[in-house]
Enzyme design. Structure first.
Site, PDB file in Angstrom:
ATOM      1  CG  ASP A  56       8.775  22.409  77.196  1.00 37.00           C
ATOM      2  OD1 ASP A  56       7.969  21.620  77.710  1.00 37.00           O
ATOM      3  OD2 ASP A  56       8.553  23.617  77.049  1.00 37.00           O
ATOM      4  CG  ASP A  67       3.417  20.382  77.332  1.00 37.23           C
ATOM      5  OD1 ASP A  67       3.375  21.613  77.433  1.00 37.23           O
ATOM      6  OD2 ASP A  67       2.629  19.720  76.617  1.00 37.23           O
ATOM      7  CD  GLU A 109       1.577  23.503  80.876  1.00 37.31           C
ATOM      8  OE1 GLU A 109       1.154  24.525  80.351  1.00 37.31           O
ATOM      9  OE2 GLU A 109       1.591  22.393  80.293  1.00 37.31           O
ATOM     10  CG  HIS A 169       5.064  28.919  75.420  1.00 36.34           C
ATOM     11  ND1 HIS A 169       5.337  28.508  76.717  1.00 36.34           N
ATOM     12  CD2 HIS A 169       4.452  27.876  74.822  1.00 36.34           C
ATOM     13  CE1 HIS A 169       4.908  27.275  76.874  1.00 36.34           C
ATOM     14  NE2 HIS A 169       4.365  26.860  75.746  1.00 36.34           N
ATOM     15  CG  ASP A 170       1.022  28.051  76.563  1.00 37.72           C
ATOM     16  OD1 ASP A 170       1.326  27.977  75.361  1.00 37.72           O
ATOM     17  OD2 ASP A 170       1.186  27.108  77.368  1.00 37.72           O
TER      18      ASP A 170
HETATM   19  O1  TEU Z   1       0.016  23.996  77.580  1.00 34.39           O
HETATM   20  C1  TEU Z   1      -1.088  23.389  78.107  1.00 34.39           C
HETATM   21  C2  TEU Z   1      -2.059  24.213  78.829  1.00 34.39           C
HETATM   22  O2  TEU Z   1      -2.445  23.816  79.894  1.00 34.39           O
HETATM   23  C3  TEU Z   1      -2.645  25.469  78.300  1.00 34.39           C
HETATM   24  O3  TEU Z   1      -2.205  26.586  78.959  1.00 34.39           O
HETATM   25  C4  TEU Z   1      -2.738  25.572  76.794  1.00 34.39           C
HETATM   26  O4  TEU Z   1      -1.572  25.805  76.141  1.00 34.39           O
HETATM   27  C5  TEU Z   1      -3.720  26.552  76.273  1.00 34.39           C
HETATM   28  O5  TEU Z   1      -3.287  27.833  76.440  1.00 34.39           O
HETATM   29  C6  TEU Z   1      -5.086  26.257  76.747  1.00 34.39           C
HETATM   30  O6  TEU Z   1      -5.961  27.265  76.533  1.00 34.39           O
HETATM   31  C7  TEU Z   1       1.069  23.216  77.112  1.00 34.39           C
HETATM   32  C8  TEU Z   1       2.056  24.070  76.351  1.00 34.39           C
HETATM   33  O7  TEU Z   1       2.574  25.052  77.194  1.00 34.39           O
HETATM   34  C9  TEU Z   1       1.383  24.624  75.141  1.00 34.39           C
HETATM   35  O8  TEU Z   1       2.183  25.524  74.422  1.00 34.39           O
HETATM   36  C10 TEU Z   1       0.990  23.461  74.266  1.00 34.39           C
HETATM   37  O9  TEU Z   1       0.256  23.915  73.166  1.00 34.39           O
HETATM   38  C11 TEU Z   1       0.169  22.431  75.035  1.00 34.39           C
HETATM   39  O10 TEU Z   1       0.683  22.127  76.306  1.00 34.39           O
HETATM   40  C12 TEU Z   1       0.135  21.132  74.282  1.00 34.39           C
HETATM   41  O11 TEU Z   1       1.379  20.538  74.299  1.00 34.39           O
END
Ligand code: TEU
Ligand code: CA
Length: 555
Positions: free
Chosen positions: A98, A200, A255, A327-328
């Protein structure tokens, strides 16, 4: 032309903190991952994507990095990492890291230096602005995790921008020295032999210089028009590609929240010289009265339209990444399927069929291959995730919405759902740790766990294994054209894959009751490659959450 390996691969995402604890401190770690490599090999995946394992104060579980070239103390040492990499490679598994470079931790050396101001070399590593005349923040933007996106820093006497938490200051990519440091760091990891990067929020790295107020959403202004796909993002990614990526045999996936198929072709078109794939958010994105917080699923017709648009718009131009959860996101079976005991296994297998038969590279999030479910939260004190904690405060404690109204919404989609420990067996703490886990184990681990599924040939685990096997066997699954049938059906997701004379029919029922479905003539004499009911579909109807793949008989 040779097909690049990442088009033929299946990727498994590990959230290291919750995967496997080797030393009883309740936190997953690298030795824990090493101890489960054979399990992953058995599943049949090709690539492991590791969520961040770098040194971090863990304000956002590793997405706030304080040292890109050191391993998080709780996860182990660089020797453990080298061992993980070589143990994975020995088994033919690749490792994708990542890469979190939109922001660092405020405890990163660069930020510690930058906040000193003065004329030091790190002065412009972050996005600093003076307050308005009245001392207020430079604009009205809100951060993704609640509160304003600007934090006043006493030491430097200026505001810095943080699109995420205030412990995640945004790097200033317009500064060539920042880019050089990031590219050098990436090169260092590539020289170690890693196999790629998941990048990310890479669509946020370039911000418009003006930074005007945004449209108010909830309490703050929306930054997206000024930060998402910013003016120089493609220039920076091409530079990254030229200086780092193109020099190695890597897989890259960006992402890119807010991406459209057209934009995706810019980021990851066949020959744009940027990335290999992007993660799009259309099918998981929610936007209701409380932003992303909702318990309302979209109608199946919409879901089909979104996924089909992505399938057909990228055909021949770019390559899809396929995922239900990460994970989100909430657990796939709880959000897109049906986690009631009667339907959990059936619907988990149905979702797997629906996704793995599409064109693109499938991603499996840890536990998805077991049909792990959302967590039964009792109250806001159960949240660990910074986003959920702040959202509850911002929406509920402030009185914008009642607890009664908000609770079903936040629990349905909280990121914590995905982050409970992996359920390995039915011993205490699901075999994840011998100590106290950093986050409670889902109480359903006695029924849902890897050990039980490895002993059951009808399990969700073996179903995933079989799907992965089919992908390796039939080129039509990797390369075939996608064609949606019955777009208006509210209950069935049906599509074909076509490659030369090869033709597959993919049948997925999203309904908890029987639906009539006469198998088309063309497939009547075909063979059933996989099904979640014994014997495959009976003519004329599909049973609750029935899924099957039928291969047309060769002529
Ligand atoms: O996620 C960024 C993002 O676009 C979102 O999906 C976010 O995590 C959140 O759910 C918005 O509602 C990335 C990572 O995957 C996430 O785990 C991190 O917290 C974030 O970036 C910051 O680095
Ligand atoms: Ca540990």
């Amino acid at each position: 032309m040779n097909t690049p390996w990442w088009k033929e691969s299946v990727i498994y995402q590990i959230y290291p903190r919750s995967f496997m604890d080797s030393n009883g401190d309740g936190i997953g770690d690298l030795q824990g991952i090493i101890s489960r490599l054979d399990y992953l090999k058995k599943l049949g995946i090709d690539v492991i994507w590791l969520s961040p394992i770098y040194q971090s104060p863990n304000d956002d579980n590793g997405y706030d990095i304080s040292d890109y070239q050191a391993i998080m103390t709780e996860f182990g040492t660089m020797e453990d990492f080298d061992q993980l990499l070589s143990q994975a490679h020995m088994r033919g598994l690749k490792i994708v890291m990542d890469l979190v470079v939109n922001h660092t931790s405020d405890e990163h050396r660069w930020f510690v230096e930058s906040r000193k101001g003065g004329e030091g070399p790190y002065r412009d590593y972050y996005i600093w602005r003076d307050g308005k005349e009245d001392g207020k923040a430079p604009n009205n933007w809100g951060s993704c995790f609640g509160g304003p996106a600007w934090q006043f820093d006493q030491e430097r006497n200026q505001y810095y921008l943080h699109l995420f938490s205030k412990k995640q200051p945004d790097l200033n990519w317009d500064n060539p020295a920042v880019r050089k440091d990031v590219f050098d760091m990436m090169t260092w990891w590539c020289d170690k032999g890693i196999d790629g990067f998941r990048m990310d929020v890479i669509s946020l790295i370039s911000k418009t210089a003006e930074m005007p107020d945004g449209e108010i959403r909830g309490l703050y202004g929306d930054y997206s028009p000024y930060c998402v796909h910013g003016p120089r993002v493609h220039e920076y990614l091409r530079e990254m590609n030229q200086k780092v990526l193109s020099r190695y045999d890597l897989m890259t996936v960006g992402e890119t929240a807010g991406v459209t198929p057209k934009e995706a072709c810019l980021y990851a078109g066949n020959d744009t010289g940027e990335l290999n794939m992007v993660f799009q958010f259309d099918h998981v994105g929610n936007c209701g009265p409380y932003g992303k917080w909702t318990d309302k699923r979209r109608p199946l017709t919409q879901l089909k339209e979104i996924l089909s648009t992505w399938q057909t718009s990228l055909e021949g131009k770019a390559w899809n990444s396929l995922y239900w959860d990460n994970h989100d996101q909430p657990r796939a079976v709880s959000w897109f399927g049906d986690d009631r005991p009667l339907y959990r296994v059936l619907s988990a297998k149905m979702l797997a069929t629906c996704l793995h038969m599409m064109q693109g590279t499938p991603y499996i999030y840890q536990g998805e291959e077991l049909g792990m479910t959302n967590y039964p939260f009792k109250g806001p004190e159960d949240f660990h995730d910074i986003e959920s904690i702040h959202a509850y405060e911002e929406w509920c404690k402030s009185g914008l919405v009642s607890h009664q109204e908000f609770w079903p919404c936040i629990t349905a989609v909280s990121r914590d759902n995905a982050r409970t420990p992996m359920q390995w067996d039915d011993t205490s703490q699901a075999g994840f740790t011998t100590g106290t886990p950093w986050m409670p184990v889902n109480p359903n681990y006695k029924e849902i766990n890897a050990q039980a599924q490895l002993a059951d040939p009808d399990s969700v685990f073996y179903y995933y294994q079989k799907l992965i096997g089919l992908r390796k066997k039939y080129p039509v699954i990797v390369h075939g054209r996608y064609c949606l049938l019955m777009p208006d059906s509210q209950e069935l997701f049906v599509y074909e894959r076509i490659l030369g004379d090869e033709k597959l029919l993919v049948l997925c029922s999203f309904a908890d009751h029987e639906t009539s479905f006469p198998v088309p003539e063309e497939f009547a004499a075909g063979s059933c490659l996989i099904s979640n009911y014994e014997g495959g579909p009976k003519n004329g109807a599909l049973r609750p959450y029935e899924a099957a793949v039928i291969r047309k008989a060769s002529v």
